[in-house]
Write a protein that holds these residues in place. Structure first.
Motif, PDB file in Angstrom:
ATOM      1  N   PHE A  26      12.535   0.912  17.967  1.00 47.59           N
ATOM      2  CA  PHE A  26      12.950   1.825  16.903  1.00 47.59           C
ATOM      3  C   PHE A  26      14.277   2.492  17.263  1.00 47.59           C
ATOM      4  CE2 PHE A  26      13.003   6.354  15.699  1.00 47.59           C
ATOM      5  CZ  PHE A  26      13.021   6.246  14.315  1.00 47.59           C
ATOM      6  N   ALA A  27      14.413   2.946  18.505  1.00 49.59           N
ATOM      7  CA  ALA A  27      15.621   3.659  18.936  1.00 49.59           C
ATOM      8  C   ALA A  27      16.863   2.784  18.881  1.00 49.59           C
ATOM      9  CB  ALA A  27      15.433   4.202  20.350  1.00 49.59           C
ATOM     10  N   PHE A  45      17.562  12.473  21.415  1.00 57.81           N
ATOM     11  CA  PHE A  45      16.299  12.459  22.152  1.00 57.81           C
ATOM     12  C   PHE A  45      16.008  13.888  22.608  1.00 57.81           C
ATOM     13  CE2 PHE A  45      18.374   8.302  23.501  1.00 57.81           C
ATOM     14  CZ  PHE A  45      17.803   7.583  22.466  1.00 57.81           C
ATOM     15  N   ALA A  46      14.822  14.380  22.296  1.00 52.32           N
ATOM     16  CA  ALA A  46      14.450  15.753  22.660  1.00 52.32           C
ATOM     17  C   ALA A  46      13.117  15.748  23.388  1.00 52.32           C
ATOM     18  CB  ALA A  46      14.343  16.620  21.408  1.00 52.32           C
ATOM     19  N   GLY A  61      25.836   5.747  21.278  1.00 48.15           N
ATOM     20  CA  GLY A  61      25.737   5.066  22.564  1.00 48.15           C
ATOM     21  C   GLY A  61      24.729   5.642  23.533  1.00 48.15           C
ATOM     22  N   LEU A  62      23.829   6.525  23.088  1.00 46.80           N
ATOM     23  CA  LEU A  62      22.803   7.050  23.982  1.00 46.80           C
ATOM     24  C   LEU A  62      21.792   5.952  24.298  1.00 46.80           C
ATOM     25  CD1 LEU A  62      22.119  10.577  22.425  1.00 46.80           C
ATOM     26  CD2 LEU A  62      23.673   9.975  24.278  1.00 46.80           C
ATOM     27  N   LYS A  63      21.387   5.860  25.539  1.00 48.68           N
ATOM     28  CA  LYS A  63      20.495   4.789  25.970  1.00 48.68           C
ATOM     29  C   LYS A  63      19.106   5.348  26.253  1.00 48.68           C
ATOM     30  CE  LYS A  63      23.999   1.968  25.953  1.00 48.68           C
ATOM     31  NZ  LYS A  63      24.160   1.013  24.835  1.00 48.68           N
ATOM     32  N   PHE A  93       6.127  15.454  25.692  1.00 45.76           N
ATOM     33  CA  PHE A  93       6.406  14.328  24.812  1.00 45.76           C
ATOM     34  C   PHE A  93       7.906  14.208  24.588  1.00 45.76           C
ATOM     35  CE2 PHE A  93       2.284  16.082  23.786  1.00 45.76           C
ATOM     36  CZ  PHE A  93       1.453  14.968  23.797  1.00 45.76           C
ATOM     37  N   LEU A  94       8.319  13.054  24.129  1.00 42.29           N
ATOM     38  CA  LEU A  94       9.709  12.816  23.785  1.00 42.29           C
ATOM     39  C   LEU A  94       9.811  12.539  22.287  1.00 42.29           C
ATOM     40  CD1 LEU A  94      12.565  12.416  25.154  1.00 42.29           C
ATOM     41  CD2 LEU A  94      12.125   9.962  24.968  1.00 42.29           C
ATOM     42  N   GLU A  95      10.715  13.254  21.622  1.00 39.34           N
ATOM     43  CA  GLU A  95      11.014  12.943  20.223  1.00 39.34           C
ATOM     44  C   GLU A  95      12.230  12.028  20.198  1.00 39.34           C
ATOM     45  OE1 GLU A  95      11.581  15.041  15.873  1.00 39.34           O
ATOM     46  OE2 GLU A  95      12.088  16.209  17.661  1.00 39.34           O
ATOM     47  N   VAL A  96      12.104  10.923  19.487  1.00 41.31           N
ATOM     48  CA  VAL A  96      13.159   9.923  19.405  1.00 41.31           C
ATOM     49  C   VAL A  96      13.657   9.880  17.965  1.00 41.31           C
ATOM     50  CG1 VAL A  96      13.710   7.474  19.666  1.00 41.31           C
ATOM     51  CG2 VAL A  96      12.163   8.584  21.286  1.00 41.31           C
ATOM     52  N   CYS A  97      14.944  10.171  17.782  1.00 34.85           N
ATOM     53  CA  CYS A  97      15.542  10.215  16.449  1.00 34.85           C
ATOM     54  C   CYS A  97      16.605   9.130  16.323  1.00 34.85           C
ATOM     55  CB  CYS A  97      16.194  11.572  16.184  1.00 34.85           C
ATOM     56  SG  CYS A  97      15.057  12.973  16.292  1.00 34.85           S
ATOM     57  N   SER A  98      16.569   8.406  15.213  1.00 36.76           N
ATOM     58  CA  SER A  98      17.585   7.407  14.902  1.00 36.76           C
ATOM     59  C   SER A  98      18.209   7.776  13.561  1.00 36.76           C
ATOM     60  CB  SER A  98      16.964   6.007  14.842  1.00 36.76           C
ATOM     61  OG  SER A  98      17.958   5.040  14.508  1.00 36.76           O
ATOM     62  N   TYR A  99      19.521   7.888  13.525  1.00 29.82           N
ATOM     63  CA  TYR A  99      20.208   8.323  12.318  1.00 29.82           C
ATOM     64  C   TYR A  99      20.435   7.134  11.389  1.00 29.82           C
ATOM     65  CZ  TYR A  99      20.765  13.005  14.032  1.00 29.82           C
ATOM     66  OH  TYR A  99      20.495  14.285  14.448  1.00 29.82           O
ATOM     67  N   TYR A 100      19.915   7.260  10.177  1.00 26.03           N
ATOM     68  CA  TYR A 100      20.036   6.218   9.157  1.00 26.03           C
ATOM     69  C   TYR A 100      21.364   6.329   8.420  1.00 26.03           C
ATOM     70  CZ  TYR A 100      19.295   4.099   4.521  1.00 26.03           C
ATOM     71  OH  TYR A 100      19.443   3.383   3.357  1.00 26.03           O
TER      72      TYR A 100
END
Length: 306
Positions: A254-255, A270-271, A237-239, A280-287
């Motif tokens: 993507f997010a 998000f880091a 649920g992170l936005k 910069f922002l790293e955006v991670c989506s768990y598959y």
């Protein structure tokens, strides 16, 4: 599900995610990795990640867990021709970590959709290591010892994960924060200034102060810290629209829409990363989420305590 089926499905998801963010995807680079580690994929944690900013456009990474009880990932990658043997200390560092008697809970490997095998991570959340002890390992970059005073000044003591980048010949130290010892914005600003990284924005300092872990990237050629990243806990649920940083529309898609195998709310992380080139922002989506994936439990506990 068989390893072969899991590999085919994961490759299709990598291709789809790459198209979503305008990244290149090379089957010649990706498929050998998936076949080499295929039997681990049905129960692995798998995450896709991208970085914001024009200089990072066209890049997609994927990472998955390797459970204990099998050949270490670097030796396995060597045996399958995914990485070239070297007499540089980077090639012996993972073996030296194992020889140090650290209780490594699991490994991760990190790869590029276009470039292939890049990194191995050793994760030891139940056996946190003093950074001063890690600095004594023979093959460790001298930069770790050179920065012990800096780490001590900012309360950076316990390391929960260690990353080895075989392509760039760098390492990353992942420091763990207790909920009541997370860094204040003023300390973060001072830290980045002392390292010589760009001036951070105030909103991103506030974002970073919620971090569960921070990682510092160093190499063998210089004592200088090359990159610093702070990551608040992952979760459902992170936005992404709440992150105080510009995020390109394709990364926003993507997010929220990258392929995944599980039901319920999407898991994201998000880091913020500070490098000489900027913020910069790293955006991670768990598959795929593994029930045994330790950070999910630990980060949930961290949120509750915080």
């Amino acid at each position: 599900m068989s390893g072969a089926t899991a590999a085919e499905e994961l490759y299709s998801a990598i291709e789809e995610s790459a198209r979503m963010v305008g990244a290149s995807c090379s089957r010649d680079k990706v498929w050998p990795i998936l076949t080499a580690f295929g039997e681990k994929l049905p129960t692995a944690m798998v995450v896709f990640s991208v970085l914001t900013g024009e200089r990072n456009a066209g890049q997609l990474d994927f990472c998955f867990t390797i459970p204990n009880g099998t050949e270490d990932p670097y030796s396995h990658a060597l045996r399958h021709g995914l990485v070239t043997a070297t007499d540089h200390p980077v090639g012996s560092l993972l073996a030296d970590l194992h020889a140090a008697g650290i209780d490594i809970a699991e490994h991760f490997i990190d790869c590029g959709a276009a470039g292939g095998f890049k990194k191995v991570y050793a994760h030891f959340p139940r056996d946190l290591q003093k950074v001063s002890a890690l600095a004594d390992i023979t093959s460790m970059p001298p930069a770790v010892a050179a920065n012990l005073d800096l780490f001590a000044r900012y309360g950076l003591d316990e390391v929960a994960m260690f990353g080895i980048d075989y392509r760039s010949r760098t390492i990353s130290l992942y420091f763990q924060f207790a909920p009541d010892r997370r860094p204040e914005p003023g300390a973060l600003r001072s830290l980045l200034d002392e390292i010589g990284l760009p001036e951070p924005s105030e909103p991103m300092l506030e974002f970073a102060r919620k971090s569960f872990r921070a990682n510092f990237t160093l190499g063998w050629d210089s004592p200088k810290i090359q990159r610093v990243a702070f990551a608040p806990p992952l979760g459902p649920g992170l936005k992404i629209e709440t992150i105080p940083a510009p995020v390109e529309p394709h990364i926003q898609r993507f997010a929220t829409s990258a392929p995944r195998t599980y039901s319920g709310e999407r898991m994201n992380l998000f880091a913020v990363k500070w490098m000489p080139a900027g913020e910069f922002l790293e955006v991670c989506s768990y598959y795929q989420i593994s029930p045994s994936y330790e950070p999910v439990r630990l980060m949930a506990a961290h949120k509750e305590q915080a």
